[in-house]
Design an enzyme around this catalytic site. Structure first.
Site, mmCIF file in Angstrom:
data_model
loop_
_atom_site.group_PDB
_atom_site.id
_atom_site.type_symbol
_atom_site.label_atom_id
_atom_site.label_comp_id
_atom_site.label_asym_id
_atom_site.label_seq_id
_atom_site.Cartn_x
_atom_site.Cartn_y
_atom_site.Cartn_z
ATOM 1 N N HIS A 128 0.847 -1.193 0.000
ATOM 2 C CA HIS A 128 0.000 0.000 0.000
ATOM 3 C C HIS A 128 0.887 1.251 0.000
ATOM 4 C CE1 HIS A 128 -2.390 -3.258 1.721
ATOM 5 N NE2 HIS A 128 -3.480 -2.594 1.383
ATOM 6 N N HIS A 151 -3.744 3.095 -3.327
ATOM 7 C CA HIS A 151 -3.982 2.635 -1.945
ATOM 8 C C HIS A 151 -3.463 1.218 -1.733
ATOM 9 C CE1 HIS A 151 -6.083 2.252 1.942
ATOM 10 N NE2 HIS A 151 -6.267 0.999 1.559
ATOM 11 N N GLU A 154 -17.648 -3.644 24.773
ATOM 12 C CA GLU A 154 -16.857 -4.865 24.942
ATOM 13 C C GLU A 154 -15.638 -4.903 24.019
ATOM 14 O OE1 GLU A 154 -21.174 -5.773 25.974
ATOM 15 O OE2 GLU A 154 -20.121 -4.784 24.305
ATOM 16 N N HIS A 169 -28.976 -14.185 25.670
ATOM 17 C CA HIS A 169 -27.940 -14.076 26.689
ATOM 18 C C HIS A 169 -27.360 -15.433 27.087
ATOM 19 C CE1 HIS A 169 -29.235 -9.983 26.841
ATOM 20 N NE2 HIS A 169 -28.531 -9.688 27.917
#
Length: 653
Positions: A26, A256, A402, A464
């Site tokens: 890149h 890129h 998280e 859950h």
């Protein structure tokens, strides 16, 4: 052409040549960021040219990891890697992989491939610096954390969550340069983003400075301005041009992720005032770049002498000992538990944390907004929330973030000196997963505490209730899975995790109470978990049947064994990873090949367990989503009873 211009041109030449020789890489972003990065490294970065691991060095995190050739070029000028390393870019076994890897290359601070995580890890670096500065003194710990980020970094949501915490925590020594070249792999960023980053970051309590990313005086002024702002992290928005300096491809998204063609490189070198020579690094550029190295060496030597002098202070020496002690040498006094009582392993973890937190002042961490459920509330109440209650506070209030929690823990561990942990429900480990993978890939011994580990979560329902999560995490190479059977196994598993040097650990803990096993009856429980799987309860002679389980199902196996008149061995396997790593002789002692009558139980997916009981072995597990109901009801419905398990075994054997 100034000397700085010449150095930057040489760096760009190395970028083009390295990518071209590999025929992969890149170049565009690396060239647009070269002005800032070269000025930072050559004029501002504080490091020890003779020791890339000097403790009080400034940290530089290339969050835009695809711009690796830029970093490698500067590390070559630092003297950390050779020109041959540059020439071996992206080749097998080289020190210059496609994206920087911390355990391979001197001077690389973090493995940054997945975008956004480098920026998030940098928050961990800055957090560690702030805490240690408070504990050791600003004369001992006083460095900056610099980051080079890209449009892609800031498009990953993890970057915004991490930035929110950095702003809340007032991490004034965190300085992020955003290379805003407005190009990404697929084309202009305007096709995918309309964010006003100044407004966003100012709203997140950052100082924001904007510069022409190719104007050297503006870059220098911005870095100084960032250093002067001690109460807020700083985002320097550098407005740049993709592939700056290219003869005909400036601003092209094709630069890129594709090497420049030979004719483009030739024309660009001419434009930059470079000879056509490949991998050109003239002596005057090296000499000018390294002109301040003697001063940097003296600074590091003076720091070392100052620290040695402070060791006569008993309080400092004690804390310094904690910061520098190798993890395997930790001395930890774990609590005792009363056999026969019922205790959830999450409660056992909380009890262990309460017992050792004072003796381990480098233990820092927190929960993703689940403090009471994760049993970290007393830790929070005892030591306060980091930054909000001072920089000596040890609880990290991550909020409902998280993924950020996991990446920030990686940054804390990479910085060094601290023992990070983070906690949430096991079902939310999916949010953490890529950062957990990066923990393992970077060989970082961070501790993940996952409570509510099965359908026994109960009434919260299938959203859950973990089903596939333990098995899924076991697929990550170099990650230790720890699912303890009771409170005693829990403390041994914690001891295993905290004394690791290179492997992260995941601790899977129950919400429901489990019987505390008596070490007098089961003496192997005190040390057996260190080998992953061990004989918890044996019989005379060769067993007729072997029952294997982890976690809450170990007690189920013990009860099931009582329903058989034949000889039964019960094996507890808190860690499949650690067991698999044992010598074949040990594994055969625990699971004798001649004993083919085997059964396993775990409140999760079943396929993994056939590795231990055979393709035709009996496995009691859950291969479907759960339901909203009391845990005991689900246990009965799903057949997690001694009677049902015994029935399954009798039908097979």
């Amino acid at each position: 052409m100034t000397q700085t211009d010449k150095t930057i041109a040489v760096v760009k030449g190395l970028i083009m040549d390295g990518v071209a020789k590999a025929n992969s890489g890149h170049p565009g972003g690396a060239m647009s960021s070269a002005d800032y990065a070269t000025i930072l490294f050559s004029e501002f970065l504080n490091f020890n040219p003779d020791d890339p691991q000097w403790f009080n060095r400034d940290r530089f995190i290339l969050s835009a990891g695809h711009e690796s050739m830029l970093l490698y070029s500067l590390l070559h000028l630092n003297g950390f890697i050779s020109i041959e390393d540059i020439k071996n870019f992206r080749q097998f076994g080289s020190l210059t992989p496609g994206h920087p890897e911390v355990h391979l290359t001197p001077g690389v601070e973090a493995t940054t491939g997945p975008l956004g995580q480098g920026l998030a890890m940098s928050v961990g670096f800055a957090t560690a610096e702030a805490y240690l500065r408070e504990k050791l003194g600003a004369d001992v710990m006083d460095h900056y954390t610099y980051v080079l980020s890209s449009d892609g970094d800031l498009q990953e949501p993890i970057a915004m969550g991490a930035a929110a915490l950095a702003g809340l925590w007032n991490l004034g020594k965190l300085i992020v340069f955003y290379d805003s070249n407005k190009i990404q792999l697929a084309g202009p960023t305007c096709k995918a983003d309309c964010t006003d980053h100044r407004k966003v970051f100012e709203g997140l309590c950052w100082q924001v400075l904007e510069v022409d990313g190719h104007n050297h005086d503006e870059i220098r002024k911005a870095i100084r301005g960032a250093q002067m702002e001690t109460g807020k992290p700083t985002l320097i928005i550098g407005h740049t041009t993709m592939a700056k300096g290219c003869a005909s491809m400036e601003g092209s998204h094709k630069t890129h992720g594709e090497p420049l063609k030979a004719d483009e490189i030739k024309a660009t070198k001419k434009k930059l005032g470079l000879p056509e020579e490949d991998f050109y690094v003239p002596g005057d550029v090296v000499a000018e770049y390294r002109a301040r190295f003697d001063g940097l060496r003296k600074n590091a030597a003076d720091w070392r002498a100052m620290v040695d002098g402070k060791l006569s202070d008993k309080d400092f020496a004690k804390m310094w000992g904690h910061v520098t002690k190798p993890r395997p040498e930790l001395s930890i006094e774990w609590p005792e538990f009363t056999p026969g009582e019922s205790m959830a392993t999450r409660k056992a973890w909380g009890t262990c944390l309460d017992a050792v937190m004072e003796s381990l002042p480098t233990l820092v961490g927190g929960s993703a907004d689940l403090d009471p459920s994760n049993q970290t509330a007393n830790f929070r109440n005892t030591y306060g929330d980091f930054a909000v209650d001072g920089y000596g506070a040890r609880n990290l209030a991550f909020g409902v973030r998280e993924f950020n929690m996991a990446a920030i823990m990686n940054g804390i561990q990479l910085h060094g000196g601290l023992l990070p942990f983070g906690a949430t429900f096991l079902t939310f480990s999916d949010y953490c997963r890529n950062a957990i993978r990066m923990s393992a890939l970077q060989e970082l011994p961070v501790l993940y505490v996952f409570t509510h580990d099965s359908f026994w979560v109960g009434e919260d329902g299938p959203t859950h209730q973990p089903i596939e999560h333990v098995s899924s995490l076991r697929l990550i190479p170099g990650l230790i899975d720890l699912r303890p059977a009771d409170a005693n196994e829990t403390k041994v598993c914690l001891d295993i995790a905290l004394k690791q040097e290179k492997m992260p650990s995941t601790l899977f803990l129950t919400r429901q109470g489990l019987p505390i096993l008596d070490p007098a009856e089961f003496p192997a429980i005190l040390d057996g978990p260190r080998r992953g799987g061990y004989v918890l309860k044996d019989c005379d002679g060769t067993p007729d049947l072997i029952l294997v389980a982890s976690g809450s199902e170990v007690s189920l196996c013990l009860e099931t064994a009582k329903l058989f008149k034949r000889k039964v061995r019960v094996v507890s396997m808190p860690s499949a990873k650690l067991f698999d790593d044992q010598p074949e002789s040990y594994k055969n002692d625990v699971l004798p090949p001649e004993v083919t009558a085997r059964a396993a139980a775990e409140a999760g997916r079943t396929p993994l367990w056939h590795k231990y009981v055979g393709l035709n072995g009996v496995v009691l597990g859950v291969d479907h989503f759960g339901a909203s109901a009391p845990g005991k009801t689900l246990s009965d419905k799903y057949g997690f009873t001694p009677e049902n398990f015994a029935r399954m075994i009798r039908e097979k054997y």
